[in-house]
Design a protein around this motif. Structure first.
Motif, PDB file in Angstrom:
ATOM      1  N   ILE A  71      14.061  94.552 190.182  1.00  0.00           N
ATOM      2  CA  ILE A  71      12.986  94.047 189.191  1.00  0.00           C
ATOM      3  C   ILE A  71      12.246  93.099 189.994  1.00  0.00           C
ATOM      4  O   ILE A  71      10.912  93.004 189.530  1.00  0.00           O
ATOM      5  CB  ILE A  71      13.730  93.259 187.857  1.00  0.00           C
ATOM      6  CG1 ILE A  71      14.149  94.250 186.960  1.00  0.00           C
ATOM      7  CG2 ILE A  71      12.600  92.392 187.047  1.00  0.00           C
ATOM      8  CD1 ILE A  71      15.021  94.019 185.987  1.00  0.00           C
ATOM      9  N   ALA A  72      12.523  92.275 190.430  1.00  0.00           N
ATOM     10  CA  ALA A  72      12.016  91.416 191.574  1.00  0.00           C
ATOM     11  C   ALA A  72      11.054  91.720 192.525  1.00  0.00           C
ATOM     12  O   ALA A  72      10.026  91.008 192.785  1.00  0.00           O
ATOM     13  CB  ALA A  72      12.932  90.322 192.096  1.00  0.00           C
ATOM     14  N   ALA A  73      11.194  93.046 192.921  1.00  0.00           N
ATOM     15  CA  ALA A  73      10.385  93.718 194.041  1.00  0.00           C
ATOM     16  C   ALA A  73       9.083  94.143 193.148  1.00  0.00           C
ATOM     17  O   ALA A  73       8.216  94.569 193.893  1.00  0.00           O
ATOM     18  CB  ALA A  73      11.079  94.862 194.451  1.00  0.00           C
ATOM     19  N   PHE A  74       8.987  94.265 191.848  1.00  0.00           N
ATOM     20  CA  PHE A  74       7.646  94.630 191.408  1.00  0.00           C
ATOM     21  C   PHE A  74       6.634  93.600 191.606  1.00  0.00           C
ATOM     22  O   PHE A  74       6.909  92.425 191.460  1.00  0.00           O
ATOM     23  CB  PHE A  74       7.953  94.881 189.718  1.00  0.00           C
ATOM     24  CG  PHE A  74       8.800  96.241 189.570  1.00  0.00           C
ATOM     25  CD1 PHE A  74       7.936  97.557 189.341  1.00  0.00           C
ATOM     26  CD2 PHE A  74      10.037  96.524 189.579  1.00  0.00           C
ATOM     27  CE1 PHE A  74       8.479  98.678 189.092  1.00  0.00           C
ATOM     28  CE2 PHE A  74      10.639  97.685 189.244  1.00  0.00           C
ATOM     29  CZ  PHE A  74       9.786  98.890 189.207  1.00  0.00           C
ATOM     30  N   ASP A  75       5.216  93.983 191.312  1.00  0.00           N
ATOM     31  CA  ASP A  75       4.261  92.925 191.107  1.00  0.00           C
ATOM     32  C   ASP A  75       4.486  92.144 190.023  1.00  0.00           C
ATOM     33  O   ASP A  75       3.910  90.961 190.023  1.00  0.00           O
ATOM     34  CB  ASP A  75       2.747  93.785 191.221  1.00  0.00           C
ATOM     35  CG  ASP A  75       2.467  94.459 192.654  1.00  0.00           C
ATOM     36  OD1 ASP A  75       3.147  93.979 193.595  1.00  0.00           O
ATOM     37  OD2 ASP A  75       2.037  95.391 192.422  1.00  0.00           O
ATOM     38  N   ASP A  76       4.936  92.426 188.719  1.00  0.00           N
ATOM     39  CA  ASP A  76       4.934  92.093 187.543  1.00  0.00           C
ATOM     40  C   ASP A  76       6.502  91.897 187.270  1.00  0.00           C
ATOM     41  O   ASP A  76       6.992  92.794 186.445  1.00  0.00           O
ATOM     42  CB  ASP A  76       3.938  92.365 186.493  1.00  0.00           C
ATOM     43  CG  ASP A  76       4.145  91.465 185.341  1.00  0.00           C
ATOM     44  OD1 ASP A  76       4.943  90.578 185.196  1.00  0.00           O
ATOM     45  OD2 ASP A  76       3.169  91.289 184.606  1.00  0.00           O
ATOM     46  N   PRO A  77       7.226  91.209 187.748  1.00  0.00           N
ATOM     47  CA  PRO A  77       8.793  91.346 187.255  1.00  0.00           C
ATOM     48  C   PRO A  77       8.959  91.183 185.940  1.00  0.00           C
ATOM     49  O   PRO A  77       9.858  91.887 185.276  1.00  0.00           O
ATOM     50  CB  PRO A  77       9.410  90.257 188.211  1.00  0.00           C
ATOM     51  CG  PRO A  77       8.448  90.017 189.275  1.00  0.00           C
ATOM     52  CD  PRO A  77       7.342  90.156 188.657  1.00  0.00           C
ATOM     53  N   ALA A 132       7.069  92.295 183.377  1.00  0.00           N
ATOM     54  CA  ALA A 132       6.556  93.255 182.674  1.00  0.00           C
ATOM     55  C   ALA A 132       7.474  94.459 183.000  1.00  0.00           C
ATOM     56  O   ALA A 132       8.044  95.284 182.173  1.00  0.00           O
ATOM     57  CB  ALA A 132       5.397  93.948 183.180  1.00  0.00           C
ATOM     58  N   ALA A 133       8.034  94.500 184.228  1.00  0.00           N
ATOM     59  CA  ALA A 133       9.269  95.452 184.848  1.00  0.00           C
ATOM     60  C   ALA A 133      10.511  95.501 183.988  1.00  0.00           C
ATOM     61  O   ALA A 133      10.778  96.488 183.350  1.00  0.00           O
ATOM     62  CB  ALA A 133       9.368  95.259 186.220  1.00  0.00           C
ATOM     63  N   ARG A 134      10.997  94.050 183.706  1.00  0.00           N
ATOM     64  CA  ARG A 134      12.084  93.987 182.875  1.00  0.00           C
ATOM     65  C   ARG A 134      11.981  94.662 181.539  1.00  0.00           C
ATOM     66  O   ARG A 134      13.010  95.155 180.894  1.00  0.00           O
ATOM     67  CB  ARG A 134      12.566  92.317 182.839  1.00  0.00           C
ATOM     68  CG  ARG A 134      13.623  92.331 182.007  1.00  0.00           C
ATOM     69  CD  ARG A 134      14.228  90.734 181.968  1.00  0.00           C
ATOM     70  NE  ARG A 134      15.064  90.757 183.126  1.00  0.00           N
ATOM     71  CZ  ARG A 134      16.388  90.910 182.971  1.00  0.00           C
ATOM     72  NH1 ARG A 134      17.042  91.577 181.780  1.00  0.00           N
ATOM     73  NH2 ARG A 134      17.116  90.753 184.042  1.00  0.00           N
ATOM     74  N   LYS A 135      10.861  94.015 180.870  1.00  0.00           N
ATOM     75  CA  LYS A 135      10.500  94.750 179.698  1.00  0.00           C
ATOM     76  C   LYS A 135      10.521  96.048 179.611  1.00  0.00           C
ATOM     77  O   LYS A 135      10.857  96.854 178.549  1.00  0.00           O
ATOM     78  CB  LYS A 135       9.114  94.134 178.913  1.00  0.00           C
ATOM     79  CG  LYS A 135       9.232  92.645 178.834  1.00  0.00           C
ATOM     80  CD  LYS A 135       7.834  92.116 178.333  1.00  0.00           C
ATOM     81  CE  LYS A 135       7.968  90.608 177.962  1.00  0.00           C
ATOM     82  NZ  LYS A 135       6.494  90.104 177.664  1.00  0.00           N
TER      83      LYS A 135
END
Length: 246
Positions: free
Chosen positions: A190-196, A198-201
């Protein structure tokens, strides 16, 4: 009262965190003598403080090391295979190195541990092997899980093949197919996404129950499959996914 795994000896891979750690501790709480392995020395040191747990460093990609530890330990009653790696992307994003790593860690590591520990299981008259597969692509197509899904589908095939070969000799082999589970590994992805955020959601939104699974919930399934309560269960892919496959 004696636990569900009292008198049993269990060998666990990737026990340093997440599902592996929860399962190693659940096995110990149920009375098993647990050999918990990982490559994370700090995590192993923490595990070693728990009653019933012996922590050993092991790289499951090292065949010689797996074989040496198996010879040293002798027979075990339970083998829990949890080592794995999630590659993010489609076939177009997957290099040969990515593909090779996914299959080496997610599948071949299980081949190594089973081949090393199975002979002693057979010699003692039986045992239980529990492998971690996944819902992702191996049961249901999930976007951007190409290498991971292919490798976890192979885990299901490996599981059923071992079950079929040794069903008459007292060894059961099953796998667990979790949905998305809260873990340090997931947090890293999740932390690797540009928007963590939003990724978690998004990870939560794809789970029909509206939440992520907990490692302890997967561990409960592993305890059942490892125990004598599952004596008539082999060759199965047990789904525990919060409704993801509906």
């Amino acid at each position: 009262m004696p636990g569900r795994l009292a008198g049993k000896r269990a060998f666990c891979t990737a026990a340093g965190q997440g599902i592996g750690r929860a399962t190693a501790l659940a096995f110990a709480a149920e009375g098993a003598e647990v050999v918990a392995t990982d490559i994370n020395d700090a995590a192993l040191a923490e595990l070693a403080r728990h009653d019933g747990v012996t922590a050993r460093r092991l790289d499951v990609r090292d065949s010689a090391a797996v074989e040496a530890l198996a010879r040293e330990l002798g027979p075990v009653d339970v083998l829990f295979n949890c080592a794995g790696f999630v590659h993010h992307g489609s076939v177009l994003d997957c290099s040969e190195a990515d593909w090779d790593l996914a299959f080496d860690l997610n599948v071949k590591s299980m081949y190594r541990t089973i081949k090393a520990l199975l002979p002693a299981m057979l010699e003692q008259g039986g045992g239980s092997i529990v492998n971690i597969a996944s819902m992702a692509s191996s049961i249901k197509g999930i976007p951007l899980r190409f290498a991971y899904g292919a490798s976890k589908a192979a885990v299901i095939g490996l599981t059923r093949s071992v079950a079929a070969d040794f069903v008459g000799r007292g060894v059961r082999c099953n796998c667990i197919c979790p949905g998305t589970v809260e873990s340090p590994s997931l947090e890293q992805r999740i932390a690797a996404f540009d928007d963590p955020v939003a990724a978690r959601k998004a990870f939560i939104a794809r789970q029909p129950m509206g939440r992520l699974g907990r490692p302890e919930e997967i561990a409960e399934m592993a305890v059942y499959l490892a125990s004598d309560a599952a004596a008539f269960v082999t060759g199965t892919a047990m789904v525990i996914d919060g409704g993801l496959g509906i």
